[in-house]
Design an enzyme around this catalytic site. Structure first.
Site, PDB file in Angstrom:
ATOM      1  N   HIS A   8     -26.487  72.817 -11.131  1.00  0.00           N
ATOM      2  CA  HIS A   8     -26.843  74.168 -10.707  1.00  0.00           C
ATOM      3  C   HIS A   8     -27.858  74.794 -11.653  1.00  0.00           C
ATOM      4  O   HIS A   8     -28.063  74.325 -12.764  1.00  0.00           O
ATOM      5  CB  HIS A   8     -25.607  75.073 -10.573  1.00  0.00           C
ATOM      6  CG  HIS A   8     -24.886  75.347 -11.857  1.00  0.00           C
ATOM      7  ND1 HIS A   8     -23.817  74.596 -12.293  1.00  0.00           N
ATOM      8  CD2 HIS A   8     -25.075  76.306 -12.807  1.00  0.00           C
ATOM      9  CE1 HIS A   8     -23.380  75.076 -13.436  1.00  0.00           C
ATOM     10  NE2 HIS A   8     -24.125  76.112 -13.783  1.00  0.00           N
ATOM     11  N   HIS A  81     -29.864  79.494 -17.271  1.00  0.00           N
ATOM     12  CA  HIS A  81     -29.674  78.131 -17.773  1.00  0.00           C
ATOM     13  C   HIS A  81     -29.797  77.109 -16.654  1.00  0.00           C
ATOM     14  O   HIS A  81     -29.764  77.446 -15.473  1.00  0.00           O
ATOM     15  CB  HIS A  81     -28.310  77.992 -18.466  1.00  0.00           C
ATOM     16  CG  HIS A  81     -27.139  78.108 -17.539  1.00  0.00           C
ATOM     17  ND1 HIS A  81     -26.555  79.311 -17.224  1.00  0.00           N
ATOM     18  CD2 HIS A  81     -26.428  77.173 -16.844  1.00  0.00           C
ATOM     19  CE1 HIS A  81     -25.546  79.118 -16.396  1.00  0.00           C
ATOM     20  NE2 HIS A  81     -25.449  77.824 -16.146  1.00  0.00           N
ATOM     21  N   GLU A 130     -26.729  73.659 -19.967  1.00  0.00           N
ATOM     22  CA  GLU A 130     -25.296  73.428 -19.838  1.00  0.00           C
ATOM     23  C   GLU A 130     -25.088  71.963 -19.476  1.00  0.00           C
ATOM     24  O   GLU A 130     -25.769  71.427 -18.607  1.00  0.00           O
ATOM     25  CB  GLU A 130     -24.716  74.316 -18.739  1.00  0.00           C
ATOM     26  CG  GLU A 130     -23.229  74.136 -18.517  1.00  0.00           C
ATOM     27  CD  GLU A 130     -22.676  75.029 -17.413  1.00  0.00           C
ATOM     28  OE1 GLU A 130     -21.481  74.868 -17.100  1.00  0.00           O
ATOM     29  OE2 GLU A 130     -23.416  75.876 -16.868  1.00  0.00           O
TER      30      GLU A 130
END
Length: 139
Positions: A8, A81, A130
Site C-alpha cells: 500500500h 509512506h 514500511e
C-alpha cells in the site's frame, strides 16, 4: 532477503471522510473499508482498494500521533509512506540492520494484523518505508 510486492501507499489526511469522498466521487473507487482506530500507533485508518495495491488513508488520533506532526508540516495531507511485503519480518529486520539502515522502533502489529517496522527516510532515498510481513493466505 527478498522484497515483495507493494502492499500500500500511506496517505496522511486531516479527514478520512473527506479523503474517502475524493477517492469515491472523483476517482471512482468502490472498494473502501470502514475506518478503524489503531490507538497503539496513534492513528485512524481506512483502506481504498485499487486494481494493483491499496491506499491507506491515515488520520491522527490526537496530538501525540506521528501523523499530527506530518500534517502540521503538510496541512492538506499527502503521501506519508510506501509499504512493501516481505516473507519473514525478522529476516528483513536483520537484513536492513546489517545494511546500516535505521529502523524506527521494533516490529509491531500493523493495520493488516501482521508485523511491521519502518525504515528511516534518510536511509531510503527520502521515503519513509514500511516493511510488512506478508499476511498469511494473501495472494
Amino acid at each position: 532477503m527478498k522484497l515483495g510486492r507493494l502492499n500500500h501507499v500511506g496517505v496522511a489526511t486531516p479527514s478520512i471522510e473527506a479523503s474517502v469522498a475524493l477517492y469515491r466521487d472523483v476517482l471512482g473507487a468502490t472498494g473502501v473499508s470502514e475506518p478503524f482506530d489503531l490507538p497503539a500507533q496513534g492513528v485512524r485508518v481506512c483502506f481504498v482498494d485499487t486494481p494493483n495495491t491499496q491506499i491507506e488513508l491515515i488520520e491522527p488520533l490526537g496530538q501525540a500521533s506521528p501523523i499530527h506532526g506530518f500534517l502540521a508540516k503538510n496541512p492538506a495531507g499527502g503521501q506519508h509512506h510506501l509499504c512493501y511485503e516481505v516473507p519473514d519480518i525478522l529476516e528483513a529486520k536483520a537484513w536492513f540492520e546489517g545494511k546500516g539502515a535505521r529502523l524506527l522502533g521494533e516490529p509491531r502489529i500493523g493495520a493488516h494484523g501482521t508485523l511491521i517496522f519502518f525504515v528511516h527516510p534518510k536511509d531510503m532515498g527520502g521515503v519513509l518505508t514500511e516493511i510488512m510481513e506478508t499476511p498469511k493466505g494473501a495472494h
